[in-house]
Design an enzyme around this catalytic site. Structure first.
Site, PDB file in Angstrom:
ATOM      1  N   ARG A   1       4.049  -0.513  -4.661  1.00 43.58           N
ATOM      2  CA  ARG A   1       3.703  -0.938  -3.298  1.00 43.58           C
ATOM      3  C   ARG A   1       2.342  -1.636  -3.239  1.00 43.58           C
ATOM      4  O   ARG A   1       1.929  -2.107  -2.176  1.00 43.58           O
ATOM      5  CB  ARG A   1       3.670   0.285  -2.363  1.00 43.58           C
ATOM      6  CG  ARG A   1       4.991   1.006  -2.273  1.00 43.58           C
ATOM      7  CD  ARG A   1       4.894   2.168  -1.316  1.00 43.58           C
ATOM      8  NE  ARG A   1       4.713   1.705   0.037  1.00 43.58           N
ATOM      9  CZ  ARG A   1       5.696   1.430   0.874  1.00 43.58           C
ATOM     10  NH1 ARG A   1       6.945   1.577   0.490  1.00 43.58           N
ATOM     11  NH2 ARG A   1       5.436   0.998   2.089  1.00 43.58           N
TER      12      ARG A   1
ATOM     13  N   GLU B   1      17.619 -18.211  -5.959  1.00 39.85           N
ATOM     14  CA  GLU B   1      17.218 -16.884  -6.407  1.00 39.85           C
ATOM     15  C   GLU B   1      16.652 -16.944  -7.830  1.00 39.85           C
ATOM     16  O   GLU B   1      15.664 -16.283  -8.144  1.00 39.85           O
ATOM     17  CB  GLU B   1      18.416 -15.923  -6.305  1.00 39.85           C
ATOM     18  CG  GLU B   1      18.185 -14.526  -6.836  1.00 39.85           C
ATOM     19  CD  GLU B   1      16.995 -13.792  -6.196  1.00 39.85           C
ATOM     20  OE1 GLU B   1      16.400 -14.275  -5.222  1.00 39.85           O
ATOM     21  OE2 GLU B   1      16.652 -12.722  -6.726  1.00 39.85           O
TER      22      GLU B   1
ATOM     23  N   ASN C   1      -1.931   2.530   5.478  1.00 37.60           N
ATOM     24  CA  ASN C   1      -1.056   1.423   5.112  1.00 37.60           C
ATOM     25  C   ASN C   1      -0.718   0.685   6.392  1.00 37.60           C
ATOM     26  O   ASN C   1      -0.181   1.279   7.321  1.00 37.60           O
ATOM     27  CB  ASN C   1       0.232   1.955   4.448  1.00 37.60           C
ATOM     28  CG  ASN C   1       1.289   0.870   4.303  1.00 37.60           C
ATOM     29  OD1 ASN C   1       0.968  -0.319   4.243  1.00 37.60           O
ATOM     30  ND2 ASN C   1       2.547   1.277   4.247  1.00 37.60           N
ATOM     31  N   GLY C   2      -1.059  -0.605   6.445  1.00 35.67           N
ATOM     32  CA  GLY C   2      -0.766  -1.398   7.639  1.00 35.67           C
ATOM     33  C   GLY C   2      -1.890  -2.380   7.883  1.00 35.67           C
ATOM     34  O   GLY C   2      -2.718  -2.625   6.985  1.00 35.67           O
TER      35      GLY C   2
ATOM     36  N   CYS D   1       0.843  -1.183   0.000  1.00 34.68           N
ATOM     37  CA  CYS D   1       0.000   0.000   0.000  1.00 34.68           C
ATOM     38  C   CYS D   1       0.889   1.248   0.000  1.00 34.68           C
ATOM     39  O   CYS D   1       1.832   1.339   0.776  1.00 34.68           O
ATOM     40  CB  CYS D   1      -0.948   0.096   1.191  1.00 34.68           C
ATOM     41  SG  CYS D   1      -2.189  -1.189   1.206  1.00 34.68           S
TER      42      CYS D   1
ATOM     43  N   TRP E   1      -2.687  -2.772  -1.758  1.00 34.95           N
ATOM     44  CA  TRP E   1      -2.365  -4.198  -1.827  1.00 34.95           C
ATOM     45  C   TRP E   1      -3.256  -4.834  -0.761  1.00 34.95           C
ATOM     46  O   TRP E   1      -3.064  -4.621   0.426  1.00 34.95           O
ATOM     47  CB  TRP E   1      -0.886  -4.425  -1.503  1.00 34.95           C
ATOM     48  CG  TRP E   1      -0.452  -5.845  -1.618  1.00 34.95           C
ATOM     49  CD1 TRP E   1      -0.045  -6.486  -2.750  1.00 34.95           C
ATOM     50  CD2 TRP E   1      -0.345  -6.807  -0.542  1.00 34.95           C
ATOM     51  NE1 TRP E   1       0.294  -7.790  -2.450  1.00 34.95           N
ATOM     52  CE2 TRP E   1       0.120  -8.009  -1.115  1.00 34.95           C
ATOM     53  CE3 TRP E   1      -0.606  -6.769   0.818  1.00 34.95           C
ATOM     54  CZ2 TRP E   1       0.333  -9.156  -0.361  1.00 34.95           C
ATOM     55  CZ3 TRP E   1      -0.392  -7.913   1.573  1.00 34.95           C
ATOM     56  CH2 TRP E   1       0.068  -9.089   0.975  1.00 34.95           C
TER      57      TRP E   1
ATOM     58  N   HIS F   1      17.051 -37.540  -4.325  1.00 33.84           N
ATOM     59  CA  HIS F   1      16.348 -37.856  -3.075  1.00 33.84           C
ATOM     60  C   HIS F   1      14.879 -37.452  -3.122  1.00 33.84           C
ATOM     61  O   HIS F   1      14.253 -37.275  -2.080  1.00 33.84           O
ATOM     62  CB  HIS F   1      17.046 -37.172  -1.893  1.00 33.84           C
ATOM     63  CG  HIS F   1      18.447 -37.665  -1.688  1.00 33.84           C
ATOM     64  ND1 HIS F   1      18.747 -38.933  -1.270  1.00 33.84           N
ATOM     65  CD2 HIS F   1      19.637 -37.051  -1.928  1.00 33.84           C
ATOM     66  CE1 HIS F   1      20.064 -39.087  -1.213  1.00 33.84           C
ATOM     67  NE2 HIS F   1      20.624 -37.957  -1.612  1.00 33.84           N
TER      68      HIS F   1
ATOM     69  N   LYS G   1      12.897 -15.754  -8.901  1.00 36.52           N
ATOM     70  CA  LYS G   1      12.691 -14.741  -9.942  1.00 36.52           C
ATOM     71  C   LYS G   1      11.736 -15.260 -11.004  1.00 36.52           C
ATOM     72  O   LYS G   1      10.816 -14.590 -11.428  1.00 36.52           O
ATOM     73  CB  LYS G   1      14.053 -14.395 -10.554  1.00 36.52           C
ATOM     74  CG  LYS G   1      14.266 -13.012 -10.958  1.00 36.52           C
ATOM     75  CD  LYS G   1      14.634 -12.039  -9.871  1.00 36.52           C
ATOM     76  CE  LYS G   1      13.937 -12.170  -8.574  1.00 36.52           C
ATOM     77  NZ  LYS G   1      14.399 -11.351  -7.523  1.00 36.52           N
TER      78      LYS G   1
ATOM     79  N   LYS H   1       6.083  -4.570  -3.566  1.00 35.31           N
ATOM     80  CA  LYS H   1       7.532  -4.548  -3.404  1.00 35.31           C
ATOM     81  C   LYS H   1       7.962  -4.578  -1.946  1.00 35.31           C
ATOM     82  O   LYS H   1       8.921  -5.235  -1.590  1.00 35.31           O
ATOM     83  CB  LYS H   1       8.114  -3.308  -4.081  1.00 35.31           C
ATOM     84  CG  LYS H   1       9.621  -3.271  -3.992  1.00 35.31           C
ATOM     85  CD  LYS H   1      10.263  -2.827  -5.254  1.00 35.31           C
ATOM     86  CE  LYS H   1      11.756  -3.004  -5.243  1.00 35.31           C
ATOM     87  NZ  LYS H   1      12.177  -4.354  -5.637  1.00 35.31           N
TER      88      LYS H   1
ATOM     89  N   GLU I   1       8.112 -15.681  -9.731  1.00 34.83           N
ATOM     90  CA  GLU I   1       7.535 -14.392  -9.360  1.00 34.83           C
ATOM     91  C   GLU I   1       7.037 -13.602 -10.571  1.00 34.83           C
ATOM     92  O   GLU I   1       5.958 -13.013 -10.533  1.00 34.83           O
ATOM     93  CB  GLU I   1       8.631 -13.610  -8.630  1.00 34.83           C
ATOM     94  CG  GLU I   1       8.272 -12.249  -8.173  1.00 34.83           C
ATOM     95  CD  GLU I   1       9.427 -11.585  -7.428  1.00 34.83           C
ATOM     96  OE1 GLU I   1      10.593 -11.953  -7.650  1.00 34.83           O
ATOM     97  OE2 GLU I   1       9.159 -10.683  -6.636  1.00 34.83           O
TER      98      GLU I   1
HETATM   99  O1  M6R Z   1      12.742  -5.124   0.803  1.00 36.97           O
HETATM  100  P1  M6R Z   1      13.207  -6.496   1.147  1.00 36.97           P
HETATM  101  O2  M6R Z   1      14.522  -6.840   0.521  1.00 36.97           O
HETATM  102  O3  M6R Z   1      13.236  -6.758   2.606  1.00 36.97           O
HETATM  103  O4  M6R Z   1      12.142  -7.467   0.514  1.00 36.97           O
HETATM  104  C1  M6R Z   1      12.185  -8.850   0.762  1.00 36.97           C
HETATM  105  C2  M6R Z   1      11.329  -9.606  -0.196  1.00 36.97           C
HETATM  106  O5  M6R Z   1       9.991  -9.228  -0.072  1.00 36.97           O
HETATM  107  C3  M6R Z   1      11.773  -9.374  -1.649  1.00 36.97           C
HETATM  108  O6  M6R Z   1      13.093  -9.729  -1.833  1.00 36.97           O
HETATM  109  C4  M6R Z   1      10.902 -10.224  -2.616  1.00 36.97           C
HETATM  110  O7  M6R Z   1      11.153 -11.565  -2.421  1.00 36.97           O
HETATM  111  C5  M6R Z   1      11.212  -9.768  -4.044  1.00 36.97           C
HETATM  112  N1  M6R Z   1       9.995  -9.430  -4.696  1.00 36.97           N
HETATM  113  C6  M6R Z   1      11.913 -10.810  -4.826  1.00 36.97           C
HETATM  114  O8  M6R Z   1      12.165 -10.420  -6.133  1.00 36.97           O
END
Ligand code: M6R
Length: 587
Positions: free
Chosen positions: A27, A459, A96-97, A2, A72, A482, A463, A582, A466
């Protein structure tokens, strides 16, 4: 998670708020809304969908004070009704919260009230309307005293030409202009709008008018919060000719590495001091930040021979962790606002650990609680998927691990020096498209590697899932037999990262096991024998020979491009993946 913004001054508020909301859209982007104050009357427009859905209404929203929100969803599905602002009587609020006790508050104070939304936030505006006694700060403080959870709130009132702001847990920045003032969740929203900002503390209440800003602590005593330069620049928000922020930010990986490396020289001594006498290190974070911790664990154990663990922050904070005054906790977060990571850092501090923050956000909550801040100098990252910030985190964590092992920052910088150029070449590669096509058609894509290559595999998998929504997992290559092997068939793609010559043979066995089950395989490698061995049987992407510990900088960039290209083939918006935001400032 948000985005909120508010403006009060002499200009058309709705246009400024709309522009700010577009910048804050990373956000949250399921619905958006704006309220403006016009001749002591509040006008609100809110719509399901992206911020652009509000564009057609701006001409009708006159007034020079207003607030806006991009959502969000937490409580209540994305809809016009659940979009913010929420109004009651002469008040309009954006939030926001999460208000954890909202149902209790409803039954205790608001029986008989009719609610227009399913949100927790609407309770706040109803309470404010109920308890308003003619004094906005004290009425707001009274309401805030009833709330359990987290909030960044901006409020307008038909009787007051200004904005009231309250904060606990969620981020809020006050922006100082000339005869105008702003409030926003994040710095980019205010880029080019104001030169100076202040960060509110938890419990603070602020009153903004065109002429000034007054800040009060939770006891309503006037306080001064440091006025800081706003580092966000309008250029940070431009696409610079790229079709998406994700591609633009992948192209900025070299600069992120270079600047992070340079900035480390200024904190080297503080890091040394914080790590003196440490006998155990825990690296904590979420998502990508946790994945960079997986690489850091290997760096610390290999270079300094000190036990290290990577812990997901949301697990660490609830597991009664074993932490002593000789433990160092490295909290990694791009935004520095991720609730789980900040809470984990605060818990570690309370248990006596030294806390080092590794973050891309200079004024964030994490920077304000840590003993030492190691900056990631990636610049504003707008795409929800982390790219250049991951490369910056790897750079910073590598340097911290080498400090712990007694190496100078200069010697680490010398090792990193070739990587900006290597990564600039990688960003221009055109041989990833075929693999993206395989992944886009796959039933599932698996990423496998050993040691630091395993960290990169995790990672790469995050990616891909996501931004393309292709089901994906990361595994240590040795784990394949395994269990994971049961998933392999002609519809799956297994992507192996093989950059450690000493482990190449073992990883190659795993590739053979996939090929024997008719699975499709890809190999990202800088080991010549491996490339030769699989060139006719797998999709091989050869990366240049480089320092084996820093190869994640190059191999992860290949995987970032793979995710980006796969998303485009599947017609996904890589900058705004569905359901995500984000900065995850709630639990
Ligand atoms: O702002 P942060 O690095 O703490 O965020 C952590 C995760 O929310 C962030 O890395 C998320 O996994 C990304 N969208 C990955 O691309």
């Amino acid at each position: 998670m948000c985005g909120i913004i508010g403006y009060t001054g002499g200009k058309a508020a709705a246009k400024i708020i709309y522009e700010g909301l577009k910048r804050l859209e990373y956000r949250g982007y399921d619905s958006a809304g704006i309220s403006v104050l016009c001749d002591s009357e509040i006008r609100t427009v809110k719509r399901l969908g992206r911020v652009s859905a509000l564009g057609g209404f701006l001409g009708k929203m006159h007034g020079s004070t207003g607030i806006g929100h991009t959502r969000w969803a937490t409580h209540g599905k994305p809809s016009d009704e659940n979009a913010h602002p929420h109004n009651s009587g002469m008040f309009s609020i954006v939030h926001n919260g999460i208000i954890e006790n909202y149902s209790q508050l409803k039954s205790e104070y608001l029986l008989g009230e009719s609610f227009l939304s399913d949100t927790d936030s609407e309770v706040i505006v109803k309470l404010l309307n109920k308890f308003y006694d003619g004094d906005l700060p004290s009425s707001l403080a009274r309401v805030c005293g009833l709330l359990r959870g987290s909030y960044a709130l901006a409020v307008i009132c038909a009787q007051f030409d200004g904005i009231a702001v309250a904060k606990r847990g969620s981020p809020v920045i006050i922006g100082y202009g000339e005869n105008e003032n702003f409030v926003a969740s994040d710095l980019p929203a205010l880029a080019g709008m104001c030169k100076n900002v202040a960060v509110l503390n938890d419990g603070d209440i602020a009153l903004l008018t065109a002429d000034g800003v007054a800040i009060f602590d939770e006891n309503l005593q006037g306080v001064i919060r440091e006025i800081l330069p706003n580092p966000a620049k309008p250029a940070d928000l431009e696409l610079s000719g790229c079709p998406h922020y994700m591609l633009k930010e992948i192209r900025e990986v070299p600069a992120a590495i270079e600047r992070t490396c340079q900035a480390y020289a200024y904190v080297e001594n503080s890091v040394k001091k914080a790590l003196a006498g440490v006998d155990r290190v825990i690296i904590t974070g979420c998502g990508t930040a946790y994945n960079s911790g997986l690489a850091a664990k290997r760096y610390i154990e290999s270079f300094a021979r000190i036990p290290a663990e990577a812990e997901i922050a949301g697990e660490f904070r609830y597991k009664n962790p074993v932490v002593t005054s000789r433990t160092a906790v490295i909290a990694v977060s791009q935004s520095g606002e991720t609730a789980d990571t900040v809470e984990a850092a605060e818990l570690a501090l309370s248990l006596g650990a030294k806390v080092i923050a590794v973050t891309n956000s200079p004024y964030s909550r994490l920077t304000r609680c840590a003993d030492v801040v190691v900056p990631v100098e990636a610049g504003c990252e707008i795409c929800v998927a982390a790219t250049k910030s991951y490369s910056g985190q790897i750079t910073a964590l590598y340097m911290i691990a080498r400090t712990l092992a007694g190496f100078s920052a200069q010697s680490s910088a010398d090792r990193i020096a070739p990587f900006p150029a290597l990564c600039a070449q990688t960003a221009e590669r055109e041989d990833i498209d075929g693999l993206a096509d395989m992944c886009a058609r796959s039933y599932g894509t698996y990423f496998l590697g050993r040691d630091t290559d395993y960290a990169v595999a995790q990672e790469g998998s995050l990616k891909l899932k996501e931004v393309s929504y292709v089901p994906s997992e990361g595994y240590p290559a040795g784990e394949l037999k395994h269990g994971t092997l049961a998933l392999i068939d002609i519809r799956t793609v297994s992507v192996f990262i093989i950059t450690r010559p000493d482990l190449a043979e073992k990883c190659s066995n795993a590739v053979e096991q996939v090929l024997s089950r008719k699975g499709k395989a890809a190999v990202i490698t800088n080991v010549t024998e491996v490339a030769e061995r699989f060139k006719d049987r797998a999709y091989v992407i050869e990366i240049p020979p480089c320092d084996e510990w820093l190869s994640p900088l190059v191999s992860s960039e290949v995987l970032q491009l793979l995710a980006y290209k796969t998303a485009l083939l599947l017609d996904r918006d890589p900058d705004k993946p569905r359901n995500l935001a984000k900065s995850v400032t709630v639990e």
